[in-house]
Design a protein around this motif. Structure first.
Motif, mmCIF file in Angstrom:
data_model
loop_
_atom_site.group_PDB
_atom_site.id
_atom_site.type_symbol
_atom_site.label_atom_id
_atom_site.label_comp_id
_atom_site.label_asym_id
_atom_site.label_seq_id
_atom_site.Cartn_x
_atom_site.Cartn_y
_atom_site.Cartn_z
ATOM 1 N N LEU A 272 0.840 -1.207 0.000
ATOM 2 C CA LEU A 272 0.000 0.000 0.000
ATOM 3 C C LEU A 272 0.870 1.249 0.000
ATOM 4 O O LEU A 272 0.626 2.200 -0.765
ATOM 5 C CB LEU A 272 -0.916 0.003 1.228
ATOM 6 C CG LEU A 272 -1.620 1.332 1.527
ATOM 7 C CD1 LEU A 272 -2.644 1.662 0.442
ATOM 8 C CD2 LEU A 272 -2.270 1.319 2.904
ATOM 9 N N THR A 273 1.894 1.269 0.837
ATOM 10 C CA THR A 273 2.778 2.439 0.935
ATOM 11 C C THR A 273 3.462 2.709 -0.400
ATOM 12 O O THR A 273 3.566 3.865 -0.840
ATOM 13 C CB THR A 273 3.814 2.217 2.047
ATOM 14 O OG1 THR A 273 3.134 1.957 3.288
ATOM 15 C CG2 THR A 273 4.700 3.433 2.216
ATOM 16 N N LEU A 274 3.912 1.659 -1.069
ATOM 17 C CA LEU A 274 4.540 1.831 -2.375
ATOM 18 C C LEU A 274 3.533 2.316 -3.422
ATOM 19 O O LEU A 274 3.863 3.157 -4.270
ATOM 20 C CB LEU A 274 5.175 0.513 -2.823
ATOM 21 C CG LEU A 274 6.358 0.026 -1.981
ATOM 22 C CD1 LEU A 274 6.820 -1.343 -2.454
ATOM 23 C CD2 LEU A 274 7.514 1.022 -2.027
ATOM 24 N N SER A 275 2.314 1.826 -3.351
ATOM 25 C CA SER A 275 1.280 2.282 -4.286
ATOM 26 C C SER A 275 0.997 3.768 -4.107
ATOM 27 O O SER A 275 0.813 4.506 -5.089
ATOM 28 C CB SER A 275 -0.009 1.481 -4.088
ATOM 29 O OG SER A 275 0.166 0.140 -4.464
ATOM 30 N N LEU A 276 0.977 4.209 -2.862
ATOM 31 C CA LEU A 276 0.748 5.631 -2.594
ATOM 32 C C LEU A 276 1.867 6.484 -3.167
ATOM 33 O O LEU A 276 1.627 7.558 -3.737
ATOM 34 C CB LEU A 276 0.615 5.861 -1.092
ATOM 35 C CG LEU A 276 -0.613 5.265 -0.421
ATOM 36 C CD1 LEU A 276 -0.507 5.379 1.089
ATOM 37 C CD2 LEU A 276 -1.882 5.942 -0.913
ATOM 38 N N GLN A 277 3.110 6.009 -3.020
ATOM 39 C CA GLN A 277 4.239 6.752 -3.568
ATOM 40 C C GLN A 277 4.160 6.810 -5.095
ATOM 41 O O GLN A 277 4.424 7.856 -5.707
ATOM 42 C CB GLN A 277 5.551 6.118 -3.101
ATOM 43 C CG GLN A 277 6.799 6.639 -3.778
ATOM 44 C CD GLN A 277 7.141 8.094 -3.450
ATOM 45 O OE1 GLN A 277 6.333 8.815 -2.863
ATOM 46 N NE2 GLN A 277 8.321 8.540 -3.820
ATOM 47 N N ARG B 53 12.563 11.837 -11.749
ATOM 48 C CA ARG B 53 11.357 11.144 -11.310
ATOM 49 C C ARG B 53 11.349 9.695 -11.780
ATOM 50 O O ARG B 53 10.933 8.796 -11.039
ATOM 51 C CB ARG B 53 10.103 11.861 -11.817
ATOM 52 C CG ARG B 53 8.817 11.325 -11.179
ATOM 53 C CD ARG B 53 7.591 12.068 -11.645
ATOM 54 N NE ARG B 53 7.289 11.767 -13.047
ATOM 55 C CZ ARG B 53 6.149 12.095 -13.643
ATOM 56 N NH1 ARG B 53 5.232 12.767 -12.978
ATOM 57 N NH2 ARG B 53 5.942 11.792 -14.913
ATOM 58 N N ASP B 54 11.806 9.437 -13.007
ATOM 59 C CA ASP B 54 11.834 8.068 -13.510
ATOM 60 C C ASP B 54 12.749 7.183 -12.671
ATOM 61 O O ASP B 54 12.473 5.988 -12.488
ATOM 62 C CB ASP B 54 12.287 8.047 -14.968
ATOM 63 C CG ASP B 54 11.218 8.582 -15.919
ATOM 64 O OD1 ASP B 54 10.062 8.753 -15.461
ATOM 65 O OD2 ASP B 54 11.537 8.833 -17.092
ATOM 66 N N ALA B 55 13.811 7.766 -12.159
ATOM 67 C CA ALA B 55 14.725 6.993 -11.314
ATOM 68 C C ALA B 55 14.065 6.656 -9.978
ATOM 69 O O ALA B 55 14.243 5.556 -9.443
ATOM 70 C CB ALA B 55 16.022 7.772 -11.086
ATOM 71 N N VAL B 56 13.305 7.608 -9.442
ATOM 72 C CA VAL B 56 12.581 7.340 -8.191
ATOM 73 C C VAL B 56 11.529 6.267 -8.425
ATOM 74 O O VAL B 56 11.351 5.359 -7.600
ATOM 75 C CB VAL B 56 11.943 8.634 -7.646
ATOM 76 C CG1 VAL B 56 11.182 8.335 -6.360
ATOM 77 C CG2 VAL B 56 13.010 9.694 -7.388
ATOM 78 N N LEU B 57 10.822 6.352 -9.549
ATOM 79 C CA LEU B 57 9.831 5.322 -9.883
ATOM 80 C C LEU B 57 10.491 3.956 -10.015
ATOM 81 O O LEU B 57 9.935 2.939 -9.590
ATOM 82 C CB LEU B 57 9.110 5.685 -11.179
ATOM 83 C CG LEU B 57 7.964 6.684 -11.063
ATOM 84 C CD1 LEU B 57 7.497 7.132 -12.444
ATOM 85 C CD2 LEU B 57 6.801 6.074 -10.272
ATOM 86 N N ALA B 58 11.682 3.918 -10.605
ATOM 87 C CA ALA B 58 12.401 2.650 -10.742
ATOM 88 C C ALA B 58 12.796 2.097 -9.377
ATOM 89 O O ALA B 58 12.739 0.885 -9.135
ATOM 90 C CB ALA B 58 13.634 2.840 -11.616
ATOM 91 N N LEU B 59 13.201 3.002 -8.463
ATOM 92 C CA LEU B 59 13.542 2.587 -7.105
ATOM 93 C C LEU B 59 12.332 1.963 -6.421
ATOM 94 O O LEU B 59 12.416 0.891 -5.811
ATOM 95 C CB LEU B 59 14.035 3.798 -6.308
ATOM 96 C CG LEU B 59 14.353 3.554 -4.829
ATOM 97 C CD1 LEU B 59 15.627 2.733 -4.697
ATOM 98 C CD2 LEU B 59 14.495 4.876 -4.086
ATOM 99 N N VAL B 60 11.180 2.635 -6.535
ATOM 100 C CA VAL B 60 9.952 2.137 -5.924
ATOM 101 C C VAL B 60 9.539 0.814 -6.570
ATOM 102 O O VAL B 60 9.119 -0.126 -5.890
ATOM 103 C CB VAL B 60 8.830 3.188 -6.042
ATOM 104 C CG1 VAL B 60 7.503 2.630 -5.543
ATOM 105 C CG2 VAL B 60 9.204 4.444 -5.261
ATOM 106 N N GLY B 61 9.684 0.733 -7.893
ATOM 107 C CA GLY B 61 9.357 -0.506 -8.577
ATOM 108 C C GLY B 61 10.235 -1.662 -8.145
ATOM 109 O O GLY B 61 9.767 -2.798 -8.020
#
Length: 465
Positions: free
Chosen positions: A99-104, A230-238
């Motif tokens: 859930l926390t990752l989905s929110l991010q 932002r794409d790098a942050v998304l990759a980190l979260v992914g």
């Protein structure tokens, strides 16, 4: 009208939670005016609430503010029962992490960021995790990394890895480390082969080394001075999502995992006990029921039609996990499975013993069920009957409790390898101990078992009645 702060929210300078005349409010301070207004105007709040991911609120009159620092006063929807990460099953902590990752991810899509990734920002409502900290969202600064990355790893990834790959009991580390399991400790406890996993190597082992390297220097390690698109942050979260989704734990091999299928009840006894329990609960009109020693929740489900909320506590991680999986698969909305050792229940802890409430402070429940439990406490844990009665009297207004005699197969099992030093463990001794704190309303024998289920009311409740 006097107000009272909720001690679990005092650390955030952006605002805090308080009560006034029994109503729960969240104050948004002037210092957080711009981020909060931007969040509400972005449509992100509406999307998250609409998807059932974030607790909804209504705007309350500013005159209800607790202090002059207020910019807004919110009245959030109240959670029926507050639980903590060290009381969750593996599946619950995993779902809270996802859930926390989905929110991010959703925040990043609108150029916002989740600035807090604390497991304490998640509660369980209607069988699912729900994020409760509306002030955790703020506009993202271009080039900034995810400030909550370390917190996420300590609150979610490290304990889940340890529970999955070392021992399920490692989840109790969250009770000792309420700010999250330190990454250097997790790195030491994980098996050597975890270094061969790229995700574990990056998010835990190397992350821990980076923390140690920057401990006395600039705050690069926590992400504030790093530059990330932002794409790098998304990759980190992914990457974190993939790592967490791959973690598994099979709820088997613990002491009471198969108790429901391996007990002393005949089919007639099971039907008799279920009927007695519902018969005794029905006239109580209980909104909140605590089922102590619930195992996988068979009797929690018997109580469910008679109560708004049933909290099903058990000491066994496998039983709690099975119960939670059943809640999720069946879409059940009124049962909350939680992990609890009643002989060592969740204490009041955190700053000034006030940030996290003890079990007792979260009561009393309208009704407590203690079925097939007393012999485990009295004989298995050497607790005197009068002490058990005293504690249970503080947890609930009414009590549905089962007495299991010494000739029962389950009690004989407890006495198999030890001397019987429990002369007071008799029906007479049980009733005498509990009469000090309760009025016994009825005693119902369970067919074909030798067991008895009682309805009791605390002395104060009995006096009112």
């Amino acid at each position: 009208m006097a107000w009272q702060a909720i001690d679990g929210s005092f650390r955030d300078p952006s605002g805090f939670v308080f009560t006034r005349d029994g109503t729960l409010y969240r104050q948004v301070n002037q210092s957080f005016k711009a981020p909060f207004d931007a969040f509400m105007a972005s449509g992100l709040y509406d999307d998250l609430v609409g998807e059932g991911l974030l607790v909804p609120h209504r705007q309350a009159p500013i005159g209800l503010a607790a202090t002059d620092e207020a910019w807004r006063v919110l009245e959030p929807e109240r959670i029926p029962f507050i639980s903590y990460p060290y009381e969750w099953s593996f599946g619950q902590l995993r779902d809270a992490a996802l859930l926390t990752l989905s929110l991010q991810e959703r925040a990043l899509a609108r150029d916002f960021v989740l600035r807090d990734a604390s497991a304490y920002n998640v509660q369980f409502r209607d069988g699912r995790p729900l994020f409760i900290d509306t002030l955790s969202f703020e506009p993202r600064e271009e080039g900034s990394a995810w400030i909550a990355y370390r917190q996420f790893c300590e609150h979610f990834l490290a304990p889940l890895l340890l529970m999955s790959r070392r021992d399920i009991r490692c989840g109790t580390l969250l009770r000792s480390y309420i700010d999250g399991v330190p990454l250097d400790l997790a790195s030491q406890l994980l098996q050597w082969k975890s270094w061969l996993s790229p995700s574990v190597l990056f998010h835990v082992h190397l992350h821990a080394k980076a923390q140690a390297h920057y401990a006395d220097g600039p705050t690069v390690a926590n992400g504030r001075r790093r530059t990330m698109k932002r794409d790098a942050v998304l990759a980190l979260v992914g990457g974190l999502r993939s790592c967490i989704e791959a973690l598994e734990w099979s709820p088997a091999g613990t002491e009471w995992a198969d108790y429901v299928d391996d007990n002393s009840y005949t089919d007639a006894a099971t039907q008799s006990k279920r009927g007695i329990v519902t018969q005794l609960l029905a006239p109580l009109d209980a909104r909140m029921v605590w089922d102590l020693g619930a195992n996988t929740g068979e009797y929690s489900r018997a109580a469910r039609p008679l109560a708004s909320q049933v909290v099903a506590f058990d000491i066994d991680p496998a039983a709690v996990e099975r119960n939670y999986r059943r809640v999720r698969s069946a879409g059940e909305t009124a049962i909350l499975p939680l992990l609890l050792d009643l002989a060592n229940p969740s204490p009041a802890q955190g700053w000034a013993h006030a940030e996290r409430l003890s079990l007792e402070q979260r009561g009393p429940a309208d009704a407590v069920m203690a079925l097939a439990l007393v012999h485990h406490l009295a004989i298995g844990r050497n607790l005197p009957l009068d002490r058990i009665a005293a504690f249970l009297s503080r947890l609930g207004r009414s009590l549905v409790i089962e007495f299991v005699p010494k000739d029962d197969v389950q009690v004989r099992r407890l006495l198999r390898n030890r001397a019987d030093v429990f002369p007071g463990y008799t029906v007479k001794g049980f009733e005498e101990a509990f009469r000090r704190y309760f009025r016994i309303e009825s005693a119902c024998p369970v067919a074909e078992s030798g067991r008895t289920v009682y309805l009791m009311k605390t002395c104060s409740e009995a006096a009112v009645a």
